[in-house]
Motif scaffolding. Structure first.
Motif, PDB file in Angstrom:
ATOM      1  N   ARG A   4       0.837  -1.212   0.000  1.00 33.01           N
ATOM      2  CA  ARG A   4       0.000   0.000   0.000  1.00 33.01           C
ATOM      3  C   ARG A   4       0.864   1.251   0.000  1.00 33.01           C
ATOM      4  N   HIS A   5       1.931   1.225   0.794  1.00 29.72           N
ATOM      5  CA  HIS A   5       2.835   2.377   0.874  1.00 29.72           C
ATOM      6  C   HIS A   5       3.493   2.635  -0.487  1.00 29.72           C
ATOM      7  N   MET A  13       2.355   1.705  -3.441  1.00 30.12           N
ATOM      8  CA  MET A  13       1.327   2.138  -4.392  1.00 30.12           C
ATOM      9  C   MET A  13       0.990   3.624  -4.193  1.00 30.12           C
ATOM     10  N   GLU A  14       0.945   4.068  -2.941  1.00 34.20           N
ATOM     11  CA  GLU A  14       0.684   5.483  -2.685  1.00 34.20           C
ATOM     12  C   GLU A  14       1.809   6.347  -3.246  1.00 34.20           C
ATOM     13  N   LYS A  15       3.046   5.891  -3.095  1.00 38.12           N
ATOM     14  CA  LYS A  15       4.179   6.652  -3.640  1.00 38.12           C
ATOM     15  C   LYS A  15       4.116   6.696  -5.163  1.00 38.12           C
ATOM     16  N   LYS A  51       1.501   6.414  -7.085  1.00 41.02           N
ATOM     17  CA  LYS A  51       0.388   7.270  -7.498  1.00 41.02           C
ATOM     18  C   LYS A  51       0.750   8.744  -7.359  1.00 41.02           C
ATOM     19  N   GLY A  52       1.674   9.051  -6.450  1.00 42.59           N
ATOM     20  CA  GLY A  52       2.085  10.431  -6.227  1.00 42.59           C
ATOM     21  C   GLY A  52       3.012  10.967  -7.296  1.00 42.59           C
TER      22      GLY A  52
END
Length: 76
Positions: free
Chosen positions: A50-51, A53-55, A57-58
């Motif tokens: 999740r971490h 994927m968040e990066k 997406k950023g």
């Protein structure tokens, strides 16, 4: 009166069953520990994923090319 051979056979069979049960209990405990460790590992990997994927997406694509991708100016 009971036959001593039959009684000894019954005692031996009971002892064998007790040994098998003890072995199975040990095996079940070992499998439970392995399963618990794997579940913890899966949960940890899910958090890490999740971490990441968040990066990802950023990240925003840039319209400016990297200096290494640029062609040299015409006067070179």
């Amino acid at each position: 009166m009971s036959n001593p051979t039959t009684m000894n056979d019954a005692i031996q069979a009971i002892e064998e069953l007790q040994t098998k049960i003890a072995f199975q209990e040990h095996t079940i405990e070992a499998l439970n520990e392995a399963l618990t460790a794997q579940q913890y590992q899966i949960e940890k990997l899910q958090v890490q994923m999740r971490h990441v994927m968040e990066k990802v997406k950023g990240f925003e694509p840039s319209n400016i090319a990297k200096l290494s991708d640029e062609a040299p100016p015409p006067h070179y």
